[in-house]
Scaffold this motif. Structure first.
Motif, PDB file in Angstrom:
ATOM      1  N   SER A 166       0.672  -1.184  -0.004  1.00  0.00           N
ATOM      2  CA  SER A 166      -0.032  -0.059   0.140  1.00  0.00           C
ATOM      3  C   SER A 166       0.842   1.291  -0.016  1.00  0.00           C
ATOM      4  O   SER A 166       0.619   2.096  -1.058  1.00  0.00           O
ATOM      5  CB  SER A 166      -0.877  -0.103   1.242  1.00  0.00           C
ATOM      6  OG  SER A 166      -1.845  -0.934   0.928  1.00  0.00           O
ATOM      7  N   PRO A 167       1.795   1.507   0.764  1.00  0.00           N
ATOM      8  CA  PRO A 167       2.677   2.791   1.017  1.00  0.00           C
ATOM      9  C   PRO A 167       3.504   2.735  -0.544  1.00  0.00           C
ATOM     10  O   PRO A 167       3.780   3.809  -0.994  1.00  0.00           O
ATOM     11  CB  PRO A 167       3.446   2.593   2.215  1.00  0.00           C
ATOM     12  CG  PRO A 167       3.358   1.099   2.460  1.00  0.00           C
ATOM     13  CD  PRO A 167       2.217   0.618   2.323  1.00  0.00           C
ATOM     14  N   LEU A 173       2.770   6.140  -7.357  1.00  0.00           N
ATOM     15  CA  LEU A 173       1.666   7.022  -8.207  1.00  0.00           C
ATOM     16  C   LEU A 173       2.298   8.500  -8.030  1.00  0.00           C
ATOM     17  O   LEU A 173       2.383   9.334  -9.087  1.00  0.00           O
ATOM     18  CB  LEU A 173       0.232   6.977  -7.433  1.00  0.00           C
ATOM     19  CG  LEU A 173      -0.196   5.793  -7.684  1.00  0.00           C
ATOM     20  CD1 LEU A 173      -1.720   5.820  -6.936  1.00  0.00           C
ATOM     21  CD2 LEU A 173      -0.888   5.462  -9.002  1.00  0.00           C
ATOM     22  N   VAL A 174       2.717   8.972  -6.821  1.00  0.00           N
ATOM     23  CA  VAL A 174       3.443  10.372  -6.713  1.00  0.00           C
ATOM     24  C   VAL A 174       4.309  10.370  -7.759  1.00  0.00           C
ATOM     25  O   VAL A 174       4.494  11.542  -8.308  1.00  0.00           O
ATOM     26  CB  VAL A 174       3.609  10.681  -5.238  1.00  0.00           C
ATOM     27  CG1 VAL A 174       4.632  11.990  -5.030  1.00  0.00           C
ATOM     28  CG2 VAL A 174       2.387  10.604  -4.448  1.00  0.00           C
ATOM     29  N   ALA A 192       2.725  10.579   0.549  1.00  0.00           N
ATOM     30  CA  ALA A 192       4.102   9.861   0.269  1.00  0.00           C
ATOM     31  C   ALA A 192       4.958   9.951   1.433  1.00  0.00           C
ATOM     32  O   ALA A 192       5.607   8.926   1.564  1.00  0.00           O
ATOM     33  CB  ALA A 192       4.724  10.605  -1.123  1.00  0.00           C
ATOM     34  N   GLU A 193       5.079  11.149   2.179  1.00  0.00           N
ATOM     35  CA  GLU A 193       5.873  11.224   3.500  1.00  0.00           C
ATOM     36  C   GLU A 193       5.303  10.229   4.462  1.00  0.00           C
ATOM     37  O   GLU A 193       6.126   9.505   4.910  1.00  0.00           O
ATOM     38  CB  GLU A 193       5.999  12.442   3.805  1.00  0.00           C
ATOM     39  CG  GLU A 193       6.497  13.551   3.037  1.00  0.00           C
ATOM     40  CD  GLU A 193       6.521  14.930   3.753  1.00  0.00           C
ATOM     41  OE1 GLU A 193       5.450  15.191   4.288  1.00  0.00           O
ATOM     42  OE2 GLU A 193       7.311  15.916   3.036  1.00  0.00           O
ATOM     43  N   GLU A 194       4.241   9.828   4.512  1.00  0.00           N
ATOM     44  CA  GLU A 194       3.929   8.914   5.296  1.00  0.00           C
ATOM     45  C   GLU A 194       4.002   7.503   4.999  1.00  0.00           C
ATOM     46  O   GLU A 194       4.277   6.700   5.990  1.00  0.00           O
ATOM     47  CB  GLU A 194       1.933   9.047   5.869  1.00  0.00           C
ATOM     48  CG  GLU A 194       1.608  10.364   6.434  1.00  0.00           C
ATOM     49  CD  GLU A 194       0.123  10.709   6.268  1.00  0.00           C
ATOM     50  OE1 GLU A 194      -0.445   9.557   5.971  1.00  0.00           O
ATOM     51  OE2 GLU A 194      -0.505  11.613   6.816  1.00  0.00           O
ATOM     52  N   SER A 195       3.983   7.395   3.769  1.00  0.00           N
ATOM     53  CA  SER A 195       4.257   5.921   3.193  1.00  0.00           C
ATOM     54  C   SER A 195       5.806   5.882   3.514  1.00  0.00           C
ATOM     55  O   SER A 195       5.988   4.612   3.938  1.00  0.00           O
ATOM     56  CB  SER A 195       3.734   5.932   1.762  1.00  0.00           C
ATOM     57  OG  SER A 195       2.390   6.126   1.560  1.00  0.00           O
ATOM     58  N   THR A 201       9.548   2.230   9.207  1.00  0.00           N
ATOM     59  CA  THR A 201       9.085   1.387  10.535  1.00  0.00           C
ATOM     60  C   THR A 201       8.838  -0.034  10.421  1.00  0.00           C
ATOM     61  O   THR A 201       9.434  -0.553  11.162  1.00  0.00           O
ATOM     62  CB  THR A 201       7.693   2.242  10.897  1.00  0.00           C
ATOM     63  OG1 THR A 201       7.566   3.549  11.150  1.00  0.00           O
ATOM     64  CG2 THR A 201       7.272   1.711  12.136  1.00  0.00           C
ATOM     65  N   LEU A 202       8.307  -0.541   9.206  1.00  0.00           N
ATOM     66  CA  LEU A 202       8.108  -1.750   8.998  1.00  0.00           C
ATOM     67  C   LEU A 202       9.534  -2.567   9.150  1.00  0.00           C
ATOM     68  O   LEU A 202       9.817  -3.414   9.651  1.00  0.00           O
ATOM     69  CB  LEU A 202       7.427  -2.140   8.013  1.00  0.00           C
ATOM     70  CG  LEU A 202       5.815  -2.056   8.056  1.00  0.00           C
ATOM     71  CD1 LEU A 202       5.265  -2.206   6.896  1.00  0.00           C
ATOM     72  CD2 LEU A 202       5.325  -3.089   9.078  1.00  0.00           C
TER      73      LEU A 202
END
Length: 377
Positions: A166-167, A173-174, A192-195, A201-202
């Protein structure tokens, strides 16, 4: 003594034969039970199965062949080895004895040494067979466990790939829009930054799990004054409580002991628990953090622990999930797996273990949860 003590059941309607054979076996420290009939032998074996039965052929009522068949007809007794001991010396008698399930045949009058050798052989053979069965069952259990672990890892990998897809899709796309010269809205850049943060993090969590499992988790221990540390760490949660409509309480008494620990690692462990408590507690609910001293018991008698409990009135954890909440590979099978892999609790457990501490979890669905960390003082 030729073998460790064995339990032998002797069956003969002649008292003199019973006494003689019992004496021979007891001299070698075998445990011996003697009965005069096949029916009594079956009853004695049902109450306490022997390791070996020594069975006379010619007995009134139920003869030795019938008694042997009766033993073989009962699942709990059918694997007990039976040695026939009889005055009958015809080859057909011996063939019949083996046909009904006998393991060996000794002719009367017998030699004591011959009897002892045959008994020792059958007792040892029976014990080796039982050990082999236990080892085979252990192998079967280990194989099933390995299959279960492989299935869990497969599910976990699938969930991890799902969480990364998902991220990565958002980032793709961006980037594609930027590559084609299109205008990228501020909202898309934030996504995009959150992704990127989610991916990092993962990956960090996966790396931390790997390091903890392989004993490579870096630790920097120092003295930590528990009262000042907890007071500073928990202070910002009052603002979060006000923003989310959740009541927050911090019960941190003065005079808590000094502990040895990696402050950043302990920060992360406690923050993870408090963040989870807020995440799963609805508005008008409550989150409480309590600190104190707990004294060990049993093998830990004389030890003193800093106790930190995070208590919430949230949705709670299903009873079926509770035993596995610290297992990273079980996360994909939890009832809330749709929320993502969620390695936080697995990492918390390993961070606590790296401090030679313990973590306990109690929860009731619909009423909330209580996570308690114990760190040695």
């Amino acid at each position: 003594m030729l073998v460790p003590q064995g339990d032998i059941l002797i069956v003969d309607d002649n008292p003199d034969n019973l006494d003689l054979l019992s004496a021979v076996l007891r001299e070698r420290n075998y445990r011996v039970r003697a009965v005069p009939s096949g029916a009594m032998a079956l009853e004695a074996a049902r109450r306490h199965p022997p390791e070996l039965v020594m069975l006379d052929v010619n007995m009134p009522g139920m003869d030795g062949y019938q008694a042997c068949q009766a033993f073989k007809a009962e699942p709990a007794l059918q694997r007990i080895p039976i040695i026939f001991i009889s005055a009958l010396d015809d080859p057909l008698d011996k063939v019949k004895a083996f046909h009904v399930g006998g393991r060996d045949y000794v002719t009367k009058p017998f030699s004591a040494e011959e009897v002892l050798v045959r008994v020792e052989h059958q007792v040892n053979l029976g014990r080796l067979q039982r050990e082999l069965e236990i080892q085979n069952q252990n192998l079967v259990d280990a194989n099933l466990k390995l299959k279960e672990v492989n299935t869990l890892k497969t599910n976990f990998t699938s969930m991890l790939v799902h969480d990364l897809r998902s991220p990565l899709t958002v980032l793709g796309l961006v980037l594609e829009k930027m590559k084609n010269g299109g205008t990228v809205r501020e909202e898309a850049i934030e996504k995009a930054e959150e992704s990127c943060t989610r991916i990092k993090t993962l990956l960090d969590e996966m790396l931390e799990i790997y390091r903890s499992e392989s004993g490579q988790l870096p630790m920097e221990f120092s003295e930590i004054d528990a009262t000042s540390w907890l007071s500073a760490l928990l202070a910002p949660y009052n603002l979060r409580a006000a923003a989310t409509g959740v009541e927050f309480q911090a019960a941190v008494p003065e005079g808590l002991p000094v502990i040895q620990g990696d402050r950043l690692k302990l920060d992360r462990a406690l923050v993870n628990l408090v963040d989870n408590a807020f995440k799963f507690t609805p508005r008008a609910g409550a989150v409480r953090v309590e600190a104190g001293v707990e004294f060990g018991s049993g093998v830990e008698a004389g030890m003193r622990f800093l106790r930190m409990s995070v208590i919430d009135t949230g949705r709670g954890i299903p009873a079926g999930d509770l035993p596995f909440i610290f297992d990273p590979f079980r996360q994909a099978e939890r009832s809330d797996a749709a929320r993502g892999v969620g390695l936080g609790l697995a990492i918390v457990q390993r961070l606590v273990a790296a401090h030679r501490g313990q973590i306990r979890a109690q929860s009731q669905l619909g009423f909330g949860s209580n996570f308690t960390i114990l760190i040695p003082c």
